[in-house]
Design a protein around this motif. Structure first.
Motif, PDB file in Angstrom:
ATOM      1  N   VAL A  77      62.457  -2.742  29.659  1.00  0.00           N
ATOM      2  CA  VAL A  77      61.605  -1.706  30.240  1.00  0.00           C
ATOM      3  C   VAL A  77      61.048  -0.871  29.092  1.00  0.00           C
ATOM      4  CG1 VAL A  77      61.454   0.270  31.810  1.00  0.00           C
ATOM      5  CG2 VAL A  77      63.034  -1.617  32.316  1.00  0.00           C
ATOM      6  N   VAL A  78      59.745  -0.580  29.146  1.00  0.00           N
ATOM      7  CA  VAL A  78      59.103   0.212  28.097  1.00  0.00           C
ATOM      8  C   VAL A  78      58.494   1.462  28.724  1.00  0.00           C
ATOM      9  CG1 VAL A  78      57.349   0.262  26.286  1.00  0.00           C
ATOM     10  CG2 VAL A  78      58.579  -1.854  26.751  1.00  0.00           C
ATOM     11  N   TYR A  79      58.836   2.621  28.162  1.00  0.00           N
ATOM     12  CA  TYR A  79      58.280   3.895  28.609  1.00  0.00           C
ATOM     13  C   TYR A  79      57.147   4.281  27.665  1.00  0.00           C
ATOM     14  CZ  TYR A  79      62.348   4.310  31.669  1.00  0.00           C
ATOM     15  OH  TYR A  79      63.289   4.084  32.646  1.00  0.00           O
ATOM     16  N   THR A  80      55.985   4.592  28.224  1.00  0.00           N
ATOM     17  CA  THR A  80      54.801   4.874  27.418  1.00  0.00           C
ATOM     18  C   THR A  80      54.074   6.094  27.962  1.00  0.00           C
ATOM     19  OG1 THR A  80      53.292   3.543  28.780  1.00  0.00           O
ATOM     20  CG2 THR A  80      54.522   2.381  27.058  1.00  0.00           C
ATOM     21  N   PHE A 101      58.339  -7.691  30.526  1.00  0.00           N
ATOM     22  CA  PHE A 101      58.845  -6.320  30.603  1.00  0.00           C
ATOM     23  C   PHE A 101      58.099  -5.566  31.689  1.00  0.00           C
ATOM     24  CE2 PHE A 101      55.251  -6.135  27.682  1.00  0.00           C
ATOM     25  CZ  PHE A 101      54.575  -4.983  28.056  1.00  0.00           C
ATOM     26  N   SER A 102      58.730  -4.482  32.143  1.00  0.00           N
ATOM     27  CA  SER A 102      58.070  -3.573  33.069  1.00  0.00           C
ATOM     28  C   SER A 102      57.757  -2.292  32.316  1.00  0.00           C
ATOM     29  CB  SER A 102      58.961  -3.284  34.281  1.00  0.00           C
ATOM     30  OG  SER A 102      60.211  -2.744  33.880  1.00  0.00           O
ATOM     31  N   GLU A 103      56.648  -1.658  32.679  1.00  0.00           N
ATOM     32  CA  GLU A 103      56.188  -0.462  31.974  1.00  0.00           C
ATOM     33  C   GLU A 103      56.277   0.756  32.878  1.00  0.00           C
ATOM     34  OE1 GLU A 103      52.210   1.314  29.677  1.00  0.00           O
ATOM     35  OE2 GLU A 103      52.188  -0.696  30.577  1.00  0.00           O
ATOM     36  N   LYS A 104      56.878   1.834  32.340  1.00  0.00           N
ATOM     37  CA  LYS A 104      56.972   3.107  33.051  1.00  0.00           C
ATOM     38  C   LYS A 104      56.152   4.137  32.275  1.00  0.00           C
ATOM     39  CE  LYS A 104      60.207   1.490  35.863  1.00  0.00           C
ATOM     40  NZ  LYS A 104      59.970   1.267  37.309  1.00  0.00           N
ATOM     41  N   THR A 105      55.205   4.763  32.941  1.00  0.00           N
ATOM     42  CA  THR A 105      54.367   5.745  32.269  1.00  0.00           C
ATOM     43  C   THR A 105      54.934   7.151  32.425  1.00  0.00           C
ATOM     44  OG1 THR A 105      52.972   5.933  34.251  1.00  0.00           O
ATOM     45  CG2 THR A 105      52.290   4.359  32.552  1.00  0.00           C
ATOM     46  N   VAL A 106      54.787   7.942  31.372  1.00  0.00           N
ATOM     47  CA  VAL A 106      55.283   9.316  31.359  1.00  0.00           C
ATOM     48  C   VAL A 106      54.072  10.236  31.252  1.00  0.00           C
ATOM     49  CG1 VAL A 106      56.794  10.970  30.207  1.00  0.00           C
ATOM     50  CG2 VAL A 106      57.402   8.542  30.244  1.00  0.00           C
ATOM     51  N   THR A 107      53.665  10.830  32.362  1.00  0.00           N
ATOM     52  CA  THR A 107      52.472  11.678  32.380  1.00  0.00           C
ATOM     53  C   THR A 107      52.709  13.034  33.027  1.00  0.00           C
ATOM     54  OG1 THR A 107      51.764  10.629  34.457  1.00  0.00           O
ATOM     55  CG2 THR A 107      50.907   9.695  32.413  1.00  0.00           C
ATOM     56  N   SER A 108      53.704  13.148  33.876  1.00  0.00           N
ATOM     57  CA  SER A 108      53.957  14.406  34.582  1.00  0.00           C
ATOM     58  C   SER A 108      55.225  15.060  34.044  1.00  0.00           C
ATOM     59  CB  SER A 108      54.111  14.155  36.082  1.00  0.00           C
ATOM     60  OG  SER A 108      55.283  13.390  36.344  1.00  0.00           O
ATOM     61  N   SER A 109      55.453  16.302  34.473  1.00  0.00           N
ATOM     62  CA  SER A 109      56.670  17.000  34.059  1.00  0.00           C
ATOM     63  C   SER A 109      57.908  16.304  34.599  1.00  0.00           C
ATOM     64  CB  SER A 109      56.626  18.457  34.535  1.00  0.00           C
ATOM     65  OG  SER A 109      56.472  18.520  35.947  1.00  0.00           O
ATOM     66  N   ALA A 110      57.785  15.733  35.805  1.00  0.00           N
ATOM     67  CA  ALA A 110      58.917  14.998  36.380  1.00  0.00           C
ATOM     68  C   ALA A 110      59.206  13.743  35.552  1.00  0.00           C
ATOM     69  CB  ALA A 110      58.612  14.612  37.827  1.00  0.00           C
ATOM     70  N   ASP A 111      58.146  13.083  35.095  1.00  0.00           N
ATOM     71  CA  ASP A 111      58.331  11.907  34.238  1.00  0.00           C
ATOM     72  C   ASP A 111      59.031  12.303  32.941  1.00  0.00           C
ATOM     73  OD1 ASP A 111      56.971  10.341  36.092  1.00  0.00           O
ATOM     74  OD2 ASP A 111      55.036  10.601  35.095  1.00  0.00           O
ATOM     75  N   THR A 165      52.084  -4.363  37.047  1.00  0.00           N
ATOM     76  CA  THR A 165      51.293  -3.148  36.813  1.00  0.00           C
ATOM     77  C   THR A 165      52.215  -1.993  36.447  1.00  0.00           C
ATOM     78  OG1 THR A 165      49.672  -3.889  38.434  1.00  0.00           O
ATOM     79  CG2 THR A 165      49.631  -1.562  37.837  1.00  0.00           C
ATOM     80  N   ALA A 166      51.788  -1.195  35.467  1.00  0.00           N
ATOM     81  CA  ALA A 166      52.586  -0.040  35.053  1.00  0.00           C
ATOM     82  C   ALA A 166      52.707   0.951  36.202  1.00  0.00           C
ATOM     83  CB  ALA A 166      51.933   0.626  33.846  1.00  0.00           C
ATOM     84  N   GLU A 167      53.857   1.611  36.273  1.00  0.00           N
ATOM     85  CA  GLU A 167      54.063   2.634  37.304  1.00  0.00           C
ATOM     86  C   GLU A 167      54.735   3.845  36.689  1.00  0.00           C
ATOM     87  OE1 GLU A 167      58.340   1.052  39.092  1.00  0.00           O
ATOM     88  OE2 GLU A 167      56.494   0.711  40.219  1.00  0.00           O
ATOM     89  N   SER A 168      54.617   4.984  37.352  1.00  0.00           N
ATOM     90  CA  SER A 168      55.173   6.229  36.831  1.00  0.00           C
ATOM     91  C   SER A 168      56.693   6.140  36.718  1.00  0.00           C
ATOM     92  CB  SER A 168      54.795   7.404  37.735  1.00  0.00           C
ATOM     93  OG  SER A 168      53.395   7.582  37.775  1.00  0.00           O
TER      94      SER A 168
END
Length: 206
Positions: A77-80, A101-111, A165-168
């Motif tokens: 898993v990759v966080y981007t 791999f699965s992609e997790k995006t970090v864009t919000s304060s919760a992320d 597809t990347a998800e939060s």
């Protein structure tokens, strides 16, 4: 269709469903000493060295033995985040190496809070392989990590494989339609407030 045929289908269906989530993996050696990996029983002239039964998702069901084993035991898993060159470089490396791999995006304060819970920091990218964590992108470190996790040393992904597809990191929950329908439509609309522009410094380290 006869009653007997219907009963036979009912009996076979659970077995078919089970085969979709279970895989029998074989490691065998032939008369010439060559080791072979396969998800089907080897020929009679090959000696089975090791057999593994494991649950696999349909995403990895068609992978070659070594890749299937690594992806099942040590998923990546990759966080981007956006505008992150190291994140893009890391994903490009994994794809060129044939690593699913699965992609997790970090864009919000919760992320961001989720990222801090996982790694204790806001450094991106973050790669997890099984329970192991690797902060920041370094080609040699990531190469050594996937090698240690048992991934093949060459790209063996099927040509038809499509990366998910990347998800939060923290997916946004959708409102309950039932709750929305019960809301009093006569309620006054809340006062609008100016939208605060995001600060340039989001706290991430690359």
């Amino acid at each position: 269709m006869t009653l007997t045929s219907i009963k036979l289908c009912v009996l076979i269906l659970p077995l078919c469903l089970a085969s979709a989530v279970q895989a029998q993996l074989y490691k065998s050696v032939g008369p010439d000493g060559k080791v072979t990996y396969s998800d089907t029983p080897p020929p009679a002239n090959q000696k089975i060295i090791e057999t593994k039964s494991m649950a696999v998702s349909q995403d990895v069901a068609n992978f070659p033995y070594e890749l299937k084993l690594a992806a099942s035991k040590n998923p990546v898993v990759v966080y981007t985040t956006s505008n992150c060159k190291p994140c893009n470089d890391g994903k490009k490396f994994l794809k060129s190496a044939g690593i699913p791999f699965s992609e997790k995006t970090v864009t919000s304060s919760a992320d961001s809070e989720k990222l801090k819970q996982i790694s204790g920091d806001l450094q991106l990218p973050l790669m997890t392989i099984g329970s192991k964590k690797f902060q920041g992108y370094n080609h040699d470190d990531w190469q050594a990590a996937i090698n240690s996790a048992g991934y093949p040393d060459s790209n063996r992904l099927p040509a038809t494989y499509v990366y998910p597809t990347a998800e939060s990191a923290v997916p946004v929950s959708k409102p309950d339609p039932a709750a929305v329908s019960k809301k009093d439509v006569t309620d006054p609309a809340p006062a609008t407030t100016p939208i605060k522009k995001p600060e340039n410094n989001n706290g991430f380290r690359f």
